[in-house]
Design a protein around this motif. Structure first.
Motif, short mmCIF file in Angstrom:
data_model
loop_
_atom_site.label_atom_id
_atom_site.label_comp_id
_atom_site.label_asym_id
_atom_site.label_seq_id
_atom_site.Cartn_x
_atom_site.Cartn_y
_atom_site.Cartn_z
N SER A 92 -7.39 11.53 -4.98
CA SER A 92 -7.20 10.36 -3.47
C SER A 92 -6.17 11.11 -2.43
CB SER A 92 -6.82 8.89 -4.14
OG SER A 92 -5.33 8.87 -5.16
N ASP A 93 -6.09 12.32 -2.80
CA ASP A 93 -4.40 12.81 -1.98
C ASP A 93 -4.99 13.40 -0.95
OD1 ASP A 93 -4.52 13.50 -4.54
OD2 ASP A 93 -2.39 14.26 -4.29
N TYR A 94 -6.71 14.44 -1.50
CA TYR A 94 -7.30 15.46 -0.70
C TYR A 94 -8.09 14.92 0.34
CZ TYR A 94 -5.59 17.62 -5.19
OH TYR A 94 -4.82 18.92 -6.47
N PHE A 95 -7.60 13.67 1.08
CA PHE A 95 -8.53 13.41 2.12
C PHE A 95 -8.01 14.21 3.93
CE2 PHE A 95 -9.55 11.29 5.96
CZ PHE A 95 -11.14 10.31 5.69
N LEU A 96 -6.77 14.75 3.58
CA LEU A 96 -6.28 15.46 4.61
C LEU A 96 -7.42 17.05 4.71
CD1 LEU A 96 -2.74 14.22 5.53
CD2 LEU A 96 -5.27 13.37 6.46
N ILE A 97 -7.40 17.31 3.36
CA ILE A 97 -7.80 18.84 3.72
C ILE A 97 -8.69 18.81 4.39
CG2 ILE A 97 -8.30 20.38 1.88
CD1 ILE A 97 -6.43 19.21 0.30
N HIS A 98 -9.64 17.65 4.13
CA HIS A 98 -11.53 17.32 4.50
C HIS A 98 -11.94 17.25 5.84
CE1 HIS A 98 -13.82 17.96 0.15
NE2 HIS A 98 -12.25 17.25 -0.02
N LEU A 99 -10.73 16.52 6.65
CA LEU A 99 -10.65 16.71 7.64
C LEU A 99 -10.24 17.40 8.20
CD1 LEU A 99 -10.32 14.01 9.91
CD2 LEU A 99 -7.83 13.66 9.29
N VAL A 100 -9.72 18.20 8.31
CA VAL A 100 -9.08 19.22 8.60
C VAL A 100 -10.27 20.07 8.76
CG1 VAL A 100 -7.21 21.13 8.40
CG2 VAL A 100 -6.71 19.43 8.83
N HIS A 101 -10.40 19.94 8.05
CA HIS A 101 -12.20 21.31 7.77
C HIS A 101 -13.02 20.42 8.55
CE1 HIS A 101 -15.96 22.09 6.11
NE2 HIS A 101 -15.56 23.51 5.75
N ASP A 102 -13.01 19.03 8.60
CA ASP A 102 -14.89 18.34 9.59
C ASP A 102 -13.92 18.80 10.71
OD1 ASP A 102 -16.03 18.62 6.98
OD2 ASP A 102 -15.44 16.42 6.56
N LEU A 149 0.87 -1.40 -0.23
CA LEU A 149 0.03 0.10 -0.25
C LEU A 149 1.15 0.71 -0.67
CD1 LEU A 149 -2.94 -0.75 2.61
CD2 LEU A 149 -3.32 -1.04 -0.44
N MET A 150 2.03 0.77 0.81
CA MET A 150 2.63 2.91 1.02
C MET A 150 3.74 2.71 -0.66
SD MET A 150 2.30 4.00 3.41
CE MET A 150 4.08 4.95 3.55
N LEU A 151 3.83 1.40 -1.46
CA LEU A 151 4.95 1.86 -2.44
C LEU A 151 4.41 0.45 -3.62
CD1 LEU A 151 7.53 2.69 -3.79
CD2 LEU A 151 8.60 1.28 -2.79
N PRO A 152 2.94 0.99 -4.44
CA PRO A 152 2.49 0.01 -5.04
C PRO A 152 3.37 -0.28 -6.26
CG PRO A 152 0.90 1.81 -4.80
CD PRO A 152 2.47 1.87 -3.90
N ASP A 153 2.85 -1.42 -6.88
CA ASP A 153 2.86 -1.07 -8.48
C ASP A 153 2.31 -0.83 -9.22
OD1 ASP A 153 3.85 -2.41 -11.51
OD2 ASP A 153 3.02 -4.30 -10.66
N GLY A 154 2.23 0.78 -9.45
CA GLY A 154 1.40 1.27 -9.75
C GLY A 154 1.18 2.65 -9.04
N LEU A 155 1.16 3.78 -10.19
CA LEU A 155 1.09 5.11 -9.46
C LEU A 155 -0.14 6.07 -8.41
CD1 LEU A 155 0.63 8.21 -11.45
CD2 LEU A 155 -1.56 8.08 -9.92
N SER A 156 -0.02 5.82 -7.47
CA SER A 156 -0.77 6.14 -6.34
C SER A 156 -0.52 7.67 -5.58
CB SER A 156 -0.96 5.57 -5.38
OG SER A 156 -1.43 6.11 -4.20
N TYR A 157 -1.61 7.76 -5.77
CA TYR A 157 -1.28 10.47 -5.17
C TYR A 157 -0.97 9.83 -3.91
CZ TYR A 157 -2.65 11.33 -10.46
OH TYR A 157 -2.60 10.99 -11.35
N GLY A 158 -2.08 9.46 -3.68
CA GLY A 158 -1.58 8.49 -1.71
C GLY A 158 -0.70 8.74 -1.07
N ALA A 159 -0.28 7.20 -1.80
CA ALA A 159 0.93 6.28 -0.75
C ALA A 159 2.50 7.65 -1.12
CB ALA A 159 1.09 5.55 -2.36
N CYS A 160 2.00 8.17 -2.54
CA CYS A 160 3.66 8.68 -2.49
C CYS A 160 3.58 9.76 -1.22
CB CYS A 160 3.67 9.80 -4.48
SG CYS A 160 2.70 10.78 -4.25
N THR A 161 3.19 10.49 -1.41
CA THR A 161 2.78 11.70 -0.09
C THR A 161 1.95 10.66 1.38
OG1 THR A 161 1.00 13.11 -1.63
CG2 THR A 161 1.48 13.70 0.62
#
Length: 441
Positions: free
Chosen positions: A277-287, A97-109
């Motif tokens: 998929s990498d925008y989740f924390l922005i919502h968490l901070v807001h909510d 999940l941290m270093l997948p075989d494929g692109l992941s915007y969330g994993a790289c961050t």
């Protein structure tokens, strides 16, 4: 002296961006009492990695800047030690999940978050390879200026450093969890050609990321502001607002998170090949009603050519389709987080991973009928456009069941990673990342 992590994850050649990031690091070190760890997470082929390494070597030496250039081999070695030391019963799955075989915007961050923890950094400041800094009157407008004035401070202490505050008084004791700006230039999602070809189809397609039950007028309003950032107006003068930041007003190419409050508590969803998929924390901070600062040092967004031709076009449009499908689950979680509010935080004002993981798991029980209708609507829209978009429709039609399963599975993975995150952060803090890249020192 506190340390920060200024990071650039990349899977495309961008030596000019690396050079610009070095200039931002120098600005930060020259204007603030900090050490800067400049971290380039490089998933490029060897020739491009060599160009990035050369750009790092050419940066002027600075006593309070340390550059780290980690290819995927170095990242994997670090992450293997972290996942094995996390106490999880599934370290191999966490590594995937941290270093997948494929692109992941969330994993790289997420990798940047763990490396920052290992380096003892208080905050993580993320930039993107397909963006540039604005220049005004001969000077570069670096977002790190506003980030370092406020991130991690009690909000009451940040008030003198912003232009204005709209933060309710009861929240002033909480720490500033996030500082962000947006972008100017091209849309943040590369779908402008759909808008130009057929505005009606564009309306139909973009509205698919709204909850299905929203009325038509609300969906039209969402379409009008979606992916536009701060528009096209150039920077003139600084403005910074202390507030509970609207997630629609910031972008992940221009963001800083306080580690102890947010990024060391909850990871980003590691969904593969899924835009947004990498925008989740922005919502968490807001909510969670955590303080943030919204500034106007917007970054210039542009697109590279590989997303608009051949296999690159097909891959990008597939990521966009997966983004639309992910929203069934994310909207459910966002709604529940908004209801939870302060219950998302512990007694120290930090995000509670258990609360987030529970909501993510809850969402995996949703009926997928809404997503079936999303795929039907997207198929009809792309066939109306014809040409290469019809080819995308054919490609998606052959993968319908797989896409539906992946969207649900991505949330299961997110719940698992969130449950393991505290252990992974603790292991990261006891694990040294790869040696520094050399200059600048």
């Amino acid at each position: 002296m506190r340390s920060i992590c200024l990071t650039l994850p990349t899977d495309r050649p961008c030596p000019d961006t690396v050079t610009a990031l070095g200039a931002e690091a120098a600005y930060a070190a020259d204007h603030f009492d900090i050490d800067v760890h400049l971290v380039v997470l490089d998933s490029c082929p060897p020739p491009d990695r060599a160009a990035h390494a050369d750009a790092l070597r050419r940066l002027p030496a600075h006593p309070r800047i340390t550059a780290h250039h980690l290819d995927e081999t170095a990242q994997r070695a670090f992450l293997t030690r972290v996942t094995q030391g996390s106490g999880s019963a599934k370290p191999e799955l966490l590594l995937d999940l941290m270093l997948p075989d494929g692109l992941s915007y969330g994993a790289c961050t997420n990798r940047a978050f763990l490396i920052a923890a290992a380096l003892g950094c208080d905050s993580v400041h993320r930039r993107d390879s397909d963006s540039r800094y604005q220049r005004v009157a001969g000077r570069t407008v670096f977002p790190v200026h506003h980030e370092l004035l406020s991130v991690g401070r009690p909000a009451a202490d940040a008030v003198p450093h912003v232009t204005e505050s709209a933060l309710p008084e009861p929240l002033l004791a909480r720490r500033v969890a996030m500082v962000g700006g947006s972008f100017v230039g091209e849309l943040s999602v590369d779908i402008a050609r759909i808008r130009d070809a057929d505005p009606g189809v564009y309306q139909d397609v973009v509205s698919l990321w709204a909850p299905e039950h929203w009325p038509a007028e609300r969906k039209r309003e969402l379409v009008e502001e979606s992916f536009t950032g701060a528009g096209t107006a150039a920077f003139v003068r600084d403005h910074a607002l202390l507030t509970v930041v609207d997630p629609m007003r910031v972008d992940m190419c221009n963001i800083a998170f306080h580690g102890a409050t947010v990024s060391e508590r909850v990871p980003l969803p590691p969904a593969r090949d899924t835009i947004g998929s990498d925008y989740f924390l922005i919502h968490l901070v807001h909510d969670a009603r955590l303080p943030g600062v919204l500034h106007n040092r917007h970054i210039v967004n542009y697109y590279t050519g590989e997303r608009r031709t051949g296999p690159g076009f097909l891959a990008y449009q597939t990521r966009f389709a997966k983004f639309l499908l992910s929203m069934l689950y994310f909207h459910h979680v966002y709604d529940r987080m908004a209801e939870a509010g302060d219950a998302l935080l512990d007694e120290h004002g930090r995000a509670r991973p258990a609360a987030v993981a529970a909501l993510a798991r809850e969402s995996t029980g949703l009926d997928t009928a809404e997503n079936v209708r999303r795929l039907d609507a997207l198929d009809a829209a792309y066939r109306r456009l014809g040409g290469e978009y019809a080819d995308v429709a054919d490609h998606l039609a052959g993968r319908r069941e797989r896409l539906l399963d992946e969207a649900r599975g991505d949330m299961t993975d997110f719940a698992l990673l969130t449950e393991a995150w505290e252990g992974m952060v603790a292991a990261a803090k006891a694990t040294a990342p790869a040696p520094a890249a050399g200059r600048p020192r």
